[in-house]
Design a protein around this motif. Structure first.
Motif, PDB file in Angstrom:
ATOM      1  N   ARG A   1      31.438  51.465  31.922  1.00  0.00           N
ATOM      2  CA  ARG A   1      31.402  50.401  32.925  1.00  0.00           C
ATOM      3  C   ARG A   1      32.738  50.284  33.664  1.00  0.00           C
ATOM      4  NH1 ARG A   1      28.438  45.365  29.754  1.00  0.00           N
ATOM      5  NH2 ARG A   1      26.332  46.273  29.649  1.00  0.00           N
ATOM      6  N   ALA A   2      33.842  50.381  32.921  1.00  0.00           N
ATOM      7  CA  ALA A   2      35.163  50.279  33.552  1.00  0.00           C
ATOM      8  C   ALA A   2      35.365  51.407  34.553  1.00  0.00           C
ATOM      9  CB  ALA A   2      36.259  50.309  32.484  1.00  0.00           C
TER      10      ALA A   2
ATOM     11  N   ASP B   1      37.284  51.020  40.930  1.00  0.00           N
ATOM     12  CA  ASP B   1      37.722  51.020  42.331  1.00  0.00           C
ATOM     13  C   ASP B   1      37.032  49.961  43.185  1.00  0.00           C
ATOM     14  OD1 ASP B   1      39.825  52.771  42.572  1.00  0.00           O
ATOM     15  OD2 ASP B   1      38.597  54.490  43.177  1.00  0.00           O
ATOM     16  N   ILE B   2      36.422  48.964  42.563  1.00  0.00           N
ATOM     17  CA  ILE B   2      35.715  47.961  43.366  1.00  0.00           C
ATOM     18  C   ILE B   2      36.685  47.241  44.300  1.00  0.00           C
ATOM     19  CG2 ILE B   2      35.899  46.034  41.722  1.00  0.00           C
ATOM     20  CD1 ILE B   2      32.928  45.407  42.445  1.00  0.00           C
TER      21      ILE B   2
ATOM     22  N   VAL C   1      38.053  40.532  40.975  1.00  0.00           N
ATOM     23  CA  VAL C   1      36.590  40.554  41.078  1.00  0.00           C
ATOM     24  C   VAL C   1      35.949  40.520  39.696  1.00  0.00           C
ATOM     25  CG1 VAL C   1      34.589  41.953  41.753  1.00  0.00           C
ATOM     26  CG2 VAL C   1      36.535  41.730  43.318  1.00  0.00           C
ATOM     27  N   LEU C   2      36.397  41.399  38.816  1.00  0.00           N
ATOM     28  CA  LEU C   2      35.746  41.529  37.509  1.00  0.00           C
ATOM     29  C   LEU C   2      35.964  40.315  36.610  1.00  0.00           C
ATOM     30  CD1 LEU C   2      36.337  45.313  36.721  1.00  0.00           C
ATOM     31  CD2 LEU C   2      34.334  44.207  37.735  1.00  0.00           C
ATOM     32  N   THR C   3      37.101  39.652  36.732  1.00  0.00           N
ATOM     33  CA  THR C   3      37.330  38.460  35.908  1.00  0.00           C
ATOM     34  C   THR C   3      36.462  37.287  36.347  1.00  0.00           C
ATOM     35  OG1 THR C   3      39.249  37.902  37.291  1.00  0.00           O
ATOM     36  CG2 THR C   3      39.678  39.026  35.200  1.00  0.00           C
ATOM     37  N   ARG C   4      35.897  37.373  37.536  1.00  0.00           N
ATOM     38  CA  ARG C   4      35.023  36.301  38.017  1.00  0.00           C
ATOM     39  C   ARG C   4      33.568  36.511  37.606  1.00  0.00           C
ATOM     40  NH1 ARG C   4      37.229  35.211  44.216  1.00  0.00           N
ATOM     41  NH2 ARG C   4      39.407  34.811  43.632  1.00  0.00           N
ATOM     42  N   VAL C   5      33.276  37.662  37.005  1.00  0.00           N
ATOM     43  CA  VAL C   5      31.910  37.968  36.544  1.00  0.00           C
ATOM     44  C   VAL C   5      31.941  37.992  35.021  1.00  0.00           C
ATOM     45  CG1 VAL C   5      29.994  39.593  36.678  1.00  0.00           C
ATOM     46  CG2 VAL C   5      31.573  39.367  38.616  1.00  0.00           C
TER      47      VAL C   5
ATOM     48  N   ILE D   1      36.231  44.028  30.515  1.00  0.00           N
ATOM     49  CA  ILE D   1      36.672  45.355  30.983  1.00  0.00           C
ATOM     50  C   ILE D   1      37.642  45.248  32.160  1.00  0.00           C
ATOM     51  CG2 ILE D   1      34.540  46.483  30.224  1.00  0.00           C
ATOM     52  CD1 ILE D   1      33.766  46.591  33.265  1.00  0.00           C
ATOM     53  N   ALA D   2      37.911  44.029  32.598  1.00  0.00           N
ATOM     54  CA  ALA D   2      38.711  43.835  33.818  1.00  0.00           C
ATOM     55  C   ALA D   2      40.112  44.445  33.695  1.00  0.00           C
ATOM     56  CB  ALA D   2      38.822  42.347  34.143  1.00  0.00           C
ATOM     57  N   GLU D   3      40.781  44.186  32.596  1.00  0.00           N
ATOM     58  CA  GLU D   3      42.158  44.681  32.456  1.00  0.00           C
ATOM     59  C   GLU D   3      42.210  46.201  32.401  1.00  0.00           C
ATOM     60  OE1 GLU D   3      45.759  44.345  29.236  1.00  0.00           O
ATOM     61  OE2 GLU D   3      44.753  42.483  29.834  1.00  0.00           O
ATOM     62  N   VAL D   4      41.293  46.806  31.655  1.00  0.00           N
ATOM     63  CA  VAL D   4      41.257  48.275  31.569  1.00  0.00           C
ATOM     64  C   VAL D   4      40.934  48.877  32.935  1.00  0.00           C
ATOM     65  CG1 VAL D   4      40.034  50.256  30.575  1.00  0.00           C
ATOM     66  CG2 VAL D   4      40.660  48.314  29.128  1.00  0.00           C
ATOM     67  N   ALA D   5      39.908  48.337  33.591  1.00  0.00           N
ATOM     68  CA  ALA D   5      39.505  48.866  34.897  1.00  0.00           C
ATOM     69  C   ALA D   5      40.636  48.785  35.915  1.00  0.00           C
ATOM     70  CB  ALA D   5      38.281  48.114  35.410  1.00  0.00           C
ATOM     71  N   ALA D   6      41.423  47.712  35.833  1.00  0.00           N
ATOM     72  CA  ALA D   6      42.509  47.507  36.798  1.00  0.00           C
ATOM     73  C   ALA D   6      43.785  48.264  36.428  1.00  0.00           C
ATOM     74  CB  ALA D   6      42.815  46.017  36.908  1.00  0.00           C
ATOM     75  N   SER D   7      43.771  48.975  35.313  1.00  0.00           N
ATOM     76  CA  SER D   7      44.975  49.687  34.853  1.00  0.00           C
ATOM     77  C   SER D   7      44.954  51.174  35.171  1.00  0.00           C
ATOM     78  CB  SER D   7      45.142  49.500  33.334  1.00  0.00           C
ATOM     79  OG  SER D   7      45.339  48.137  33.012  1.00  0.00           O
TER      80      SER D   7
END
Length: 282
Positions: free
Chosen positions: A145-146, A151-152, A186-190, A196-202
Motif C-alpha cells: 500500500r505504501a 507519490d500521491i 493526505v495519508l494521515t487524513r485517511v 503507512i503515512a510515515e513510510v510512504a512519505a520517507s
C-alpha cells in the motif's frame, strides 16, 4: 463588494447545470457571509442557476433553523455519514482498501507519461524486498500500500515541472521536494492509511540525513522506510525520465551499491534487491 463578486464567480465555476451546484453555492456563501446571504443567493438565482423545486426545499429547511444548526456541529463529517441509507453503506474492508490504493496509483501514474506504472513497480519491489528480508506478512501488505500511494503528493505538483526536459530551477526543485510532505498530509487524513503515512512519505530520505522532505538520518528511519527508499530509486532509475532515458539494470545496481557504500541507502536493503534481481524475481 469585490469579495461578494469573487464568491459568485467561484460558485459559478462549480455549477454544471441549473439543477446542480446548489449545495456548493450555499456552502460558499454561508462560510463567507452567513446564512442570510446564502439564502439570498439561492433565491436570486432560482430558475437561472438552480432548479426552483430544490431552492424551495432548501429555503423551507433554512427557515426552520435546523439546517444552519447542523452545519455548526463539531463533527460534521460523522453527521453526514449517519444520513447514508443502511443498504448503501460500504465497509472499508482490507480488500476494498487495497483496490482504493491501486486505483489511486493508476491516477498518480497517469499524471505523467514518465511515471507509467511507477507506483506499481515501487510497490512490487518493496513488497518483494520486505518478504525477502523476513519481515511479517502484515508489513509486506503495508509496504504494498505504501508503494502504491507514496507519490500521491505529486498530484499537487505542476506537470510543467514534472515533465520539464531540462534542469529545474531552484524554485522548481523546492516544489518537487514538497511532494513527500504532501503525501504524508493526505495519508494521515485517511484513517485506514495513517499507519503507512510515515513510510510512504520517507521514500526520498537518506541515511546520512541529506534526503527530503524531513531530512532525517538513519536513527529515525525504520526498516520499511529504508526498503521503500531503495525500491523507489530502483524503479525510478529503470524508467525513462524527461531528462534521460531508462538505465540498464546493471547500471542501476551499480548506482544503488555506490549510494549504499556512501551511507545514503541501506546496504542490507540494496543487497536484498540485488539478490532478488539475480534470481529473476525483480
Amino acid at each position: 463588494m469585490a469579495r461578494d463578486t469573487r464568491m459568485v464567480s467561484r460558485a459559478r465555476r462549480h455549477r454544471s447545470s441549473p439543477g446542480s451546484g446548489l449545495a456548493q453555492t450555499v456552502e460558499v456563501f454561508y462560510t463567507a457571509f452567513g446564512p442570510v446571504r446564502a439564502e439570498e443567493i439561492a433565491r436570486t438565482r432560482r430558475n437561472e442557476w438552480f432548479d426552483p423545486t430544490l431552492v424551495d426545499v432548501f429555503l423551507a429547511e433554512a427557515r426552520t433553523g435546523r439546517l444552519w444548526e447542523s452545519l455548526g456541529e463539531p463533527d460534521l463529517a460523522r453527521s453526514v455519514s449517519l444520513m447514508e441509507p443502511p443498504d448503501r453503506i460500504l465497509v472499508a474492508t482490507p480488500e476494498r482498501l487495497d483496490l482504493t490504493a491501486r486505483a489511486f496509483a493508476w491516477i498518480i501514474d497517469a499524471k505523467s507519461p514518465f511515471t507509467y506504472r511507477h507506483s506499481e513497480g515501487v510497490a512490487r519491489a518493496a513488497a518483494k524486498m520486505t518478504e525477502h528480508m523476513g519481515l511479517p506478512a502484515s508489513v509486506v501488505h503495508d509496504q504494498t500500500r505504501a508503494g502504491l500511494l507514496h507519490d500521491i503528493g505529486k498530484l499537487g505538483v505542476s506537470n510543467r515541472i514534472l515533465d520539464k526536459p531540462g534542469p529545474l530551477t531552484g524554485e522548481e526543485c523546492a516544489k518537487v521536494k514538497q511532494h513527500p510532505g504532501l503525501t504524508y498530509e493526505v495519508l494521515t487524513r485517511v484513517a485506514p492509511f495513517q499507519n503507512i503515512a510515515e513510510v510512504a512519505a520517507s521514500h526520498h530520505e537518506k541515511l546520512d540525513g541529506m534526503g527530503y522532505h524531513r531530512g532525517v538520518s538513519a536513527e529515525e528511519l525504520s526498516v520499511p522506510s529504508r526498503i521503500l527508499s531503495v525500491a523507489n530509486a530502483f524503479d525510478a532509475l529503470s524508467q525513462d525520465r524527461p531528462y534521460r532515458p531508462a538505465m540498464p539494470i546493471e547500471k542501476v545496481l551499480t548506482i544503488l551499491k555506490k549510494e549504499s557504500g556512501q551511507q545514503k541507502l541501506s546496504p542490507d536493503c540494496v543487497e536484498a534487491l540485488e539478490d532478488l534481481v539475480s534470481k529473476g524475481e525483480l
